[in-house]
Design an enzyme around this catalytic site. Sequence first.
Site, PDB file in Angstrom:
ATOM      1  CG  ASP A  42      23.350   6.622  12.211  1.00 26.63           C
ATOM      2  OD1 ASP A  42      22.407   6.178  12.898  1.00 26.63           O
ATOM      3  OD2 ASP A  42      23.277   7.670  11.553  1.00 26.63           O
ATOM      4  CB  ILE A  43      22.183   0.604  13.548  1.00 22.50           C
ATOM      5  CG1 ILE A  43      21.951   0.890  15.033  1.00 22.50           C
ATOM      6  CG2 ILE A  43      23.558   0.031  13.286  1.00 22.50           C
ATOM      7  CD1 ILE A  43      22.056  -0.341  15.923  1.00 22.50           C
ATOM      8  CG  ASP A  70      -2.053  -1.052   1.026  1.00 24.29           C
ATOM      9  OD1 ASP A  70      -2.557  -1.202  -0.098  1.00 24.29           O
ATOM     10  OD2 ASP A  70      -2.385  -1.729   2.007  1.00 24.29           O
ATOM     11  CE1 TYR A 124      -8.746  -5.703   4.642  1.00 29.31           C
ATOM     12  CE2 TYR A 124      -8.446  -4.623   6.753  1.00 29.31           C
ATOM     13  CZ  TYR A 124      -8.661  -5.766   6.022  1.00 29.31           C
ATOM     14  OH  TYR A 124      -8.796  -6.960   6.657  1.00 29.31           O
TER      15      TYR A 124
END
Length: 730
Positions: A669-670, A373, A461
């Site tokens: 940096d994750i 979507d 939906y």
Amino acid sequence: MEGRRLLRLLFLLFATVLLLLFTLLNFPYPPSNTAEPLDCTTYSPWCTSKNRFQSKKPDLVKNPSYPTRHHHAADVPHHPLDPLTIQEFNKVRSILKSYALLENKPYALHSVVLEEPEKSVVLKWQKGDPLPPRKASVVARAEGVSHVLTVDIDTSEVTGGHEMHLSGYPPMSMEDMTSATVAPLANADFNRTIIERGIDLVDLACLPISSGWFGKTDEKRRLIKVQCYSTKDTANFYMRPIEGLTVLLDLDTKEVVEITDEGRNIPIPKAANTDYRYSSQSTHQKLKLLNPISIEQPKGPSFTIEDEHIVKWANWEFHLKPDPRAGVIISRAMVRDPETKELRNVMYKGLTSELFVPYMDPTDAWYFKTYMDAGEYGFGLQAMPLEPLNDCPRNAYYMDGVFPSADGTPYVRSNMICVYESYAGDIGWRHSECPITGMEIREVRPKVTLVVRMAASVANYDYIMDWVFQTDGVIRIKVGLSGILMVKGTPYMNMDEVNQQENLYGTLLSENVIGVIHDHYITFYLDLDVDGSNNSFVKVNLERQRTKPGESPRRSYLKAERNVAKTEKDAQVKLGLYDPSEFHVINPSKKTRVGNPVGYKVVPGGTAASLLSHDDPPQKRGAFTNNQIWVTPYNETEQWAGGLFVYQNQGEDNLAVWSERDRPIENKDIVLWYTLGFHHIPCQEDFPIMPTVSSSFDLKPVNFFESNPILGIPPNVENDLPNCNAAASV
Ligand SMILES: *[C@@H]1O[C@H](CO)[C@@H](O)[C@H](O)[C@H]1NC(C)=O
Ligand SMILES: *[C@@H]1O[C@H](CO)[C@@H](O)[C@H](O)[C@H]1NC(C)=O
Ligand SMILES: *[C@@H]1O[C@H](CO)[C@@H](O)[C@H](O)[C@H]1NC(C)=O
């Protein structure tokens, strides 16, 4: 005459969208409330029918219960992450008109959003500093080619433009979707079969259904499937499918490629009892189960919105903006430390990255229903205006979205996001002493939260997306599913008629109506920056230990083993009840007083995992649901879990593929990715519209604070809460 009426009906699905396009800035705000207010004037002066909507603070900008009616035409950006303004959209539009690659060609814009400045630039920026250069990231299609461009709004310079060598296409534009629903009418065979099935062409409503990808490697055009319904005698046409009729269309030329016309023996289900509008319920159907209810805030709400996008509430501060693809983007979420009083970083950015909704029916008219979507339809584009008092309670603040149409003209989606404080009668913390100790202690604190809400209606939906901020440092991310099932027509009227061996692919919900089994996966991008960007992902596994003979009367106990993930593959997590773990994102260089690394953990909620085979083409495209948790090194181009171009793609550019590179993630940096899942076996209560089903997960501080961060909050006292006691005062 007849043609015009027909067109109107076909546009039913997008009526709201078109209305907004045409009325542009003239949406009344807030929509008038005609409900009869209670007379509760006797108790307290603030609580009258006149001022119950208002707080006494005169400051219009800062007081969210007093939203100014926005025309947006004069909006200016205040923050490096603020979305493009109307003026900026117009500038981008005129720059692109004379850009060589597009000039004198018909083209359509599939995405125009702020190109966010580099993270390091945003992190350094402080209020009062000049804004970094404003740039737009544009996806344009011209002559069958998708171009990804960067437009510098100040200098008018356009860069990029290289053809993308990806298999998919960018999200559909609204114009793609609306035009696809009317295109089949240009085909005489289509008209004929509709009429032969006994349906009047004026009663037709059609849906644009993304066609997915099923293993063909040579398909070089954008395709869409259109299926239709009868609107006769109900607003809920979704319950009246014209089963087995599928029109395959070329989305660019609108040419009918193929009509599959099966299932003529399947009757169109009846209209009776399908309408869900209150106005169409009979007196017998209307239920009066409860007295009117609302939460009162005698001193007004406790949050403020500064410079349009900075939300400040209790100990939280964050940047909030609407996005056409993700819906809501939360950035720079920071929480105030109760001891040092400093704002501490928690999350640089959080958003809904992709949705995957595969249906479990492999037959001809159903197998391709494997929606994504966000990347196909635009999750934010499908977010409709929120309804005051029902979608969001009194005292909510509403934020509008400003999005571009396919030619670049901006339009306003009113009331797309709301922000409100919620008090559901829950408890923040408590303790009572029992008589054994003889101490008369009863300490209880109410739990109040701040909710950021959006509701997307992706055709049938409805997804209710909540970001809930708690004073104890928790961020709860909650998804509610409601709206209308996508159903299948069947000759069966009763389960008595169904042979036990037959696979219905779902549940008989009403005469001639099957609710087909399907899944929903919602994958979140969570760039946590816990007290800074360099973080590690730690799996804290609970492991059974056996005691040595004679060591203890106990034979076994559980021990927490910490395992720091070195690379991406260490962080591919499948949840399991018999392999319990906590999942921490820690800052290894920042420790608490007693030496624990500060962290936040992701706390999974009730969830579902995709059981489709990995070699099933939809699962290949939706491979980002193969694990519930992934951790990747920060990379600004890896934000959309299904890939940049999702429509009809072949699954070669998604989170699963990136993660296979197995890059180092320790003390880096994750980004953490979490997927919330639902299996849905429809039941009769889902007919004709579904009561909301919800699931959520939490981001929860773990050794982040030195101690309970809400120890100091006060209890409720009667004097602060004048009561609108209508019943008692009569
Ligand atoms: C199909 O029916 C519609 C509505 O009556 C009409 O406008 C259209 O021209 C018809 N198409 C063809 C090819 O006859
Ligand atoms: C994060 O770690 C990298 C090395 O991986 C280092 O270059 C950078 O300076 C660190 N950043 C901070 C804010 O400590
Ligand atoms: C960043 O992501 C892109 C797209 O996946 C990839 O091509 C590139 O190699 C990545 N960069 C790094 C440093 O991993």
